[in-house]
Write an enzyme that holds these catalytic residues in place. Sequence first.
Site, short mmCIF file in Angstrom:
data_model
loop_
_atom_site.label_atom_id
_atom_site.label_comp_id
_atom_site.label_asym_id
_atom_site.label_seq_id
_atom_site.Cartn_x
_atom_site.Cartn_y
_atom_site.Cartn_z
N LYS A 1 -20.11 -41.13 8.36
CA LYS A 1 -19.86 -41.59 9.73
C LYS A 1 -19.27 -40.51 10.63
CE LYS A 1 -19.34 -46.43 8.71
NZ LYS A 1 -18.47 -47.58 8.70
N THR B 1 -29.43 -34.92 -1.66
CA THR B 1 -29.89 -36.27 -1.32
C THR B 1 -30.72 -36.80 -2.47
OG1 THR B 1 -31.38 -37.61 0.05
CG2 THR B 1 -31.77 -35.25 0.11
N ASP C 1 -32.98 -38.75 -1.99
CA ASP C 1 -34.31 -39.00 -1.40
C ASP C 1 -35.28 -37.84 -1.64
OD1 ASP C 1 -32.93 -41.18 -0.43
OD2 ASP C 1 -32.69 -40.37 1.59
N ARG D 1 -45.24 -63.14 -14.30
CA ARG D 1 -44.80 -63.00 -12.91
C ARG D 1 -45.23 -61.68 -12.29
NH1 ARG D 1 -38.71 -65.32 -13.87
NH2 ARG D 1 -39.17 -67.44 -13.26
N MET E 1 -34.71 -46.90 -3.21
CA MET E 1 -34.25 -46.12 -2.05
C MET E 1 -35.20 -44.96 -1.73
SD MET E 1 -30.13 -45.91 -2.29
CE MET E 1 -29.12 -47.24 -1.71
N GLY E 2 -34.80 -44.16 -0.76
CA GLY E 2 -35.59 -42.99 -0.38
C GLY E 2 -35.81 -42.87 1.12
O1 F6P Z 1 -30.11 -40.98 1.90
C1 F6P Z 1 -29.64 -41.51 0.71
C2 F6P Z 1 -29.69 -43.02 0.73
O2 F6P Z 1 -29.27 -43.50 -0.54
C3 F6P Z 1 -31.04 -43.61 1.11
O3 F6P Z 1 -31.97 -43.59 0.06
C4 F6P Z 1 -30.63 -44.98 1.57
O4 F6P Z 1 -31.55 -45.48 2.49
C5 F6P Z 1 -29.30 -44.74 2.25
O5 F6P Z 1 -28.79 -43.53 1.71
C6 F6P Z 1 -28.30 -45.83 2.02
O6 F6P Z 1 -27.16 -45.55 2.77
P1 F6P Z 1 -25.76 -46.29 2.58
O7 F6P Z 1 -25.04 -45.56 1.49
O8 F6P Z 1 -25.09 -46.12 3.89
O9 F6P Z 1 -26.02 -47.69 2.20
#
Ligand code: F6P
Length: 373
Positions: A76, A140, A142, A177, A184-185
């Site tokens: 932040k 990251t 990602d 199912r 994430m990513g």
């Molecule tokens: O960028 C890393 C990440 O984990 C993303 O994959 C995900 O969208 C985001 O951060 C989640 O952010 P937060 O920790 O604010 O929930």
Amino acid sequence: MTKFKIGILTGGGDAPGLNAAIYGIVKTCLTRLDCEVIGYKLGYRGLYENDFVTLTDERISGILHRGGTILRNSNKDNLFNFPITDEHGNTTYQDVSSVAVENLQKEGVEILIVLGGDGTLTSARDFARKGVRVIGVPKTIDNDLASTDITFGFDTAVNIVTEALGRLHTTAESHHRVIITEVMGRNAGWIPLHAGIAGSADVILLPEFPYDIQKIVAKVKSRSEQGKHFTIIVAGEGAKPKDGDIVVSQIVKDSPDSVRLGGIAAKLAYDLTPLIDHEVRSVALGHTQRGGETSAFDRILSLRYAHHVATMIEQQQFGQMATLRNGKMCSESLEDVVGSSATGSTSKGTSKPVTPDHELVQVALGLGITFAD
Ligand code: F6P
């Protein structure tokens, strides 16, 4: 004689490998350079509040394998646009970066090492512009930074998702199912692509390739006709239908990148249910992908970055970021890797999307996995 001082901070979301990088930087710098290392707490906020801890050999003992960061993170606090609330409760956004520069001077910190993603590295670039001797380290889960082959955290996340897909296979098969796993990513599909292949998914939905739900229906039906009465779908959180949009779970107002994705698996389960005979369930793996132990691959990668950081200090390579290019550690200007715009890389097109011609896309198609695009 007083030793020269290095400061470290970790910004943005946590990623497995951050502690390994801190461990590596501290150990290597204490061994190779005659210096002292301090760590600012909670990212740039610690730099603003001059809140730090001295990182001795003892302090970093036992952190190599642990996820998270002993310095804690904040995604932040942008010191170039920082919320200040006055005595009347009114909040205004101000550039308080000079307070941080004064704190560095006051503590005699000569070099600042910043570990982070887009937003954190954009501020690192801006501190370099203010004359601070900064070195950036990308992180990251990602793996979406064009400037580097791979970022630590990614491998651990892929392993976690792969393991989860294995578990979901046995329960999906037992109940006939369709299970949709959301991973994430952000806007990059590297986690679903890698884990989807390693975890033997039948359908992989990537943010880069909008999907056609009828193609998912066709895949489920054709598997049933072959006697396979279950289907595993892995969806990147940024996946979207061809005629629709991404699903946003929340807006974090005071975060530089305020959009938090989430909910595509639940939405797809809802949309898919009336179109097929199977029960559909959705699972969002969420932050489990960032927690726990760091994989051996990520530990090694973090330690390689750390080793290179010490070399960059020796060679006085400031205003630069450690990168991995074609398997080799190198240094690149923060101006180039982040871009020159105020918001940094995303607006400069320096992110790294999955492209249709990527080898792994072809590998998946060859295995009969569909992207439903
Ligand atoms: O960028 C890393 C990440 O984990 C993303 O994959 C995900 O969208 C985001 O951060 C989640 O952010 P937060 O920790 O604010 O929930």
